[in-house]
Design a protein around this motif. Structure first.
Motif, short mmCIF file in Angstrom:
data_model
loop_
_atom_site.label_atom_id
_atom_site.label_comp_id
_atom_site.label_asym_id
_atom_site.label_seq_id
_atom_site.Cartn_x
_atom_site.Cartn_y
_atom_site.Cartn_z
N LEU A 49 0.76 -1.32 0.17
CA LEU A 49 0.00 0.02 0.12
C LEU A 49 0.77 1.37 -0.03
O LEU A 49 0.38 2.25 -0.54
CB LEU A 49 -0.87 0.19 1.32
N TYR A 53 0.31 4.04 -2.77
CA TYR A 53 -0.72 4.97 -2.44
C TYR A 53 -1.03 6.14 -3.27
O TYR A 53 -2.10 6.54 -3.39
CB TYR A 53 -0.05 5.51 -1.09
N GLU A 74 -4.50 -4.41 2.22
CA GLU A 74 -3.22 -4.58 1.88
C GLU A 74 -3.31 -6.26 1.45
O GLU A 74 -3.96 -7.00 2.28
CB GLU A 74 -2.22 -4.52 3.07
#
Length: 244
Positions: A49, A53, A74
């Motif tokens: 992640l 992001y 995740e």
């Protein structure tokens, strides 16, 4: 579900990080809502992640602007989650096969993808249970992007997923083609025509296999990272049409 942080982004999006049975996730919602909003589950490749992001947050902003909530979790063996020796070995085998310039055999694909699907899909369903219990989120639900085999399985087994946007990829086990034939929800499939890591014919064969009466293939010139903005906008309109 336990929320661990909260912040308001600059475009009236509320971003909250959470954990669910020690699985990290992120939820994006409109900063103020008068009624529960539909939900889009944002899939992603198994890169963590943290690395994903910026791309996920950008997709979430578009989703929230269209009146949805967005959420992601995740994947097993990625990010801060415990290492998964079998998957790491399969990734190493895949890298060696690709560096050698030869075909990637079915055993490598199965070892890499099938365990991930078996573990990740129940986690997505558990996250969906928790997310739909929040007062600001209602149905229907869509799934967007990520590992296409996870999307296939989730669209098949999760009745709350009403539509899906899938990103075409060629590392699809033969068993997933059989599952694709039983998928019936509306589908919007994105394909980069010159994707250096994608077998175009395999992606077209998979699209042909889907059992959905409504399925759209949106193909664009360019490599893996060259998805044009208008392709993403078309995917957003697909969800507005089917979930609102």
């Amino acid at each position: 579900m336990h929320f661990t942080s909260e912040r308001r982004l600059d475009d009236d999006v509320l971003e909250r990080e959470f954990t669910l049975d020690e699985i990290p996730g992120i939820l994006w919602t409109p900063a103020s809502v008068s009624a529960p909003v539909p939900l889009i589950l944002l899939g992603h490749p198994p890169l963590g992640l943290g690395k994903m992001y910026p791309r996920l947050a950008g997709r979430a902003r578009h989703v929230v602007a269209d009146g949805f909530a967005a959420a992601t979790i995740e994947l097993p063996g990625s990010g801060d989650r415990p290492r998964w020796a079998a998957i790491e070995q399969a990734r190493a085998d895949l890298r060696r096969a690709m560096q050698a310039g030869g075909p990637v055999d079915d055993e490598i694909v199965d070892a890499l993808v099938l365990p991930l699907v078996e573990k990740a899909v129940p986690e997505w369903r558990a996250a969906l249970d928790a997310l739909l219990s929040l007062p600001e989120i209602g149905g229907p639900v869509g799934y967007s992007g990520g590992v296409i085999s996870i999307g296939i399985r989730l669209a098949l087994v999760e009745p709350r997923v009403s539509a899906a946007v899938l990103f075409a990829g060629s590392l699809v086990p033969a068993a997933m083609f059989e599952e694709a034939r039983r998928v019936t929800v509306p589908l919007h499939v994105l394909l980069q025509w010159d994707d250096e890591g994608n077998d175009r014919q395999a992606a077209l064969d998979l699209f042909d296999a889907f059992g959905s009466e409504e399925k759209t293939l949106h193909a664009n010139m360019g490599g893996h990272a060259g998805v044009p903005q208008f392709a993403g906008e078309a995917a957003d309109r697909f969800f507005v049409r089917h979930l609102k």
